[in-house]
Motif scaffolding. Sequence first.
Motif, PDB file in Angstrom:
ATOM      1  N   THR A  68      -9.738  86.488 151.985  1.00  0.00           N
ATOM      2  CA  THR A  68      -8.414  87.098 151.795  1.00  0.00           C
ATOM      3  C   THR A  68      -8.163  88.157 152.861  1.00  0.00           C
ATOM      4  O   THR A  68      -7.080  88.221 153.458  1.00  0.00           O
ATOM      5  N   ASN A 107     -14.572  84.860 148.617  1.00  0.00           N
ATOM      6  CA  ASN A 107     -13.116  84.819 148.483  1.00  0.00           C
ATOM      7  C   ASN A 107     -12.441  86.074 149.015  1.00  0.00           C
ATOM      8  O   ASN A 107     -11.451  86.012 149.732  1.00  0.00           O
ATOM      9  N   ILE A 108     -12.990  87.244 148.669  1.00  0.00           N
ATOM     10  CA  ILE A 108     -12.335  88.481 149.094  1.00  0.00           C
ATOM     11  C   ILE A 108     -12.445  88.660 150.605  1.00  0.00           C
ATOM     12  O   ILE A 108     -11.513  89.128 151.261  1.00  0.00           O
ATOM     13  N   VAL A 109     -13.540  88.225 151.174  1.00  0.00           N
ATOM     14  CA  VAL A 109     -13.687  88.327 152.625  1.00  0.00           C
ATOM     15  C   VAL A 109     -12.673  87.395 153.299  1.00  0.00           C
ATOM     16  O   VAL A 109     -12.044  87.759 154.295  1.00  0.00           O
ATOM     17  N   PHE A 168      -5.461  87.621 146.683  1.00  0.00           N
ATOM     18  CA  PHE A 168      -6.830  87.302 146.268  1.00  0.00           C
ATOM     19  C   PHE A 168      -6.817  86.186 145.217  1.00  0.00           C
ATOM     20  O   PHE A 168      -7.593  85.234 145.284  1.00  0.00           O
ATOM     21  N   LEU A 214      -9.882  78.032 145.876  1.00  0.00           N
ATOM     22  CA  LEU A 214     -11.326  77.808 145.924  1.00  0.00           C
ATOM     23  C   LEU A 214     -11.805  77.117 144.633  1.00  0.00           C
ATOM     24  O   LEU A 214     -12.619  76.191 144.655  1.00  0.00           O
ATOM     25  N   ASP A 254      -5.946  82.776 146.622  1.00  0.00           N
ATOM     26  CA  ASP A 254      -7.087  82.216 147.355  1.00  0.00           C
ATOM     27  C   ASP A 254      -8.163  81.725 146.385  1.00  0.00           C
ATOM     28  O   ASP A 254      -8.786  80.685 146.596  1.00  0.00           O
TER      29      ASP A 254
END
Lengths: 307, 307
Positions: free
Chosen positions: B203, B199-201, A255, A262, A258
């Motif tokens: 990941t 972001n979490i989606v 996480f 971003l 990523d």
Amino acid sequence: MATPIYDRIALIGIGLIGSSLARVIREKGLGNEISIATRSAETLDEARRLGLGDSYSTAAAEAVRDADLVIVSVPVGASESVAKEISGALKSGATVTDVGSTKASVVRQMAPHLPADVHFVPGHPIAGTEQSGPSAGFSTLFEGRWCILTPEPGVEPDAVARLTRFWEACGSTVEQMDKDHHDMVLAIVSHLPHIIAYNIVGTADDLETVTKSEVIKYSASGFRDFTRLAASDPIMWRDVCLHNKDAILEMLARFSEDLSSLQRAIRWGDGDKLFDIFSHTRSIRRSIVEAGQDISAPDFGRIGKKD
Amino acid sequence: MATPIYDRIALIGIGLIGSSLARVIREKGLGNEISIATRSAETLDEARRLGLGDSYSTAAAEAVRDADLVIVSVPVGASESVAKEISGALKSGATVTDVGSTKASVVRQMAPHLPADVHFVPGHPIAGTEQSGPSAGFSTLFEGRWCILTPEPGVEPDAVARLTRFWEACGSTVEQMDKDHHDMVLAIVSHLPHIIAYNIVGTADDLETVTKSEVIKYSASGFRDFTRLAASDPIMWRDVCLHNKDAILEMLARFSEDLSSLQRAIRWGDGDKLFDIFSHTRSIRRSIVEAGQDISAPDFGRIGKKD
């Protein structure tokens, strides 16, 4: 009324999950007798007041005596002490299960203490709300939900089949999974989202330039969706973090990588990359709604209004 | 039917917000005439089919002619080009406002191009859903919501008061705020939550060990709450990130620091610290529910079930 699936059922722990089980067992006649144990005298009184069972005790060992099914619904960090406490009192041939959000750790904690003549079938109903305690439970909590069982190789298939029938009678669809895979899947679909939610709410609370009342006032613009998860039971989530550490750290690392990427796109004004990331994720939402795991009504179909 | 607050209202952009405005203006009689402009011929056709206005054009300059109120509802990155396009056609004494999620950048983009004889009052209704386009709008979208106006010093107070009455008639409560403070508040309550959700989606989508179908299947355990935000309009959010960069980077830095500290507590098994963090955040949820900004029904009161 269905035929009872077990004669006597012992519920160790009577919070949201335990008390919902008590209600559905009673409502659907899934057991003839319910014995309830919890360490807190206050919680036990509440369960008694609510009339959730037939007998009540603060001693788990007493509750499990003669029980055909024992369901342990405690924070996962308490699993070992419950196993030690009940091991000498379990009926031969009984099934012992749990509802913990981590499975490898529960097996590690409980299996060594359980006698060879009981069937240990760890379980995890994927159900819950942000509320806790015996009063928060309700009989339909498990309806239309998944329940994952992680039986170890060698366990009696009949015991697994019977427990499967029990969860199905509660309204759930049962899946079997290896315990380590379970922990990895849950780390991403549940543990990471909760940790992130707790974290962002904490970050907001610490700001000097934006007041807490502003955060609350304007929370409908995104923030409030996180606060629901961040209102979950702190003891439960402390234990999840401590007992699924490796999988959670792995997901957190991914996480964060990523997020750095971003963040870099934002800093350097890389609109194309941002657009790619933000388009990509839309399809997952669609699949979740199509799979019946959420509703498509805007705003989760919330009915409440400010005034 | 209320007395019209403006005679002729021009809506530049007719997506979720613009089309909701068209509907509430019509329904409550807040203007005598609605002219609609959008660059996309397809979207304009959809608006025409839905009967959202009295006149339609792909040229913003045409729509704003003789308008007393011009509401620009486009992705914030398009603000400057709209301002340039309409500047020569604006009626003297007209009010120009917008609905963008960032305010300092909108002022920077639009103010230099607007003639001195119009009143520029930037605005931001804190309302929206994860759906977009003219068909997604509805007349009650702004009911019980906040609308923030960020008038620059020196703007005509009567123009601000009239626009305030307009938003109040749409059902909103209006607050005034400095544009930079607005951008800081929104960075934490809205922009950061959306970025984190995207972001979490992302990941989850990239994992090799957990399949996409597992993520979808078990999403009700936390993940799905994030997918709602991550299904929002990608163009809108790209522009928000590009146009509120400094405040967003500041919030992201704080969030990441806090997350590193939480991650360290997990790695080192610091249960007390985890419990502290996880207890702390519960009270914010309570305040949000008390402030009427969310409902206390478990699970956001979702009605849908898997089956």
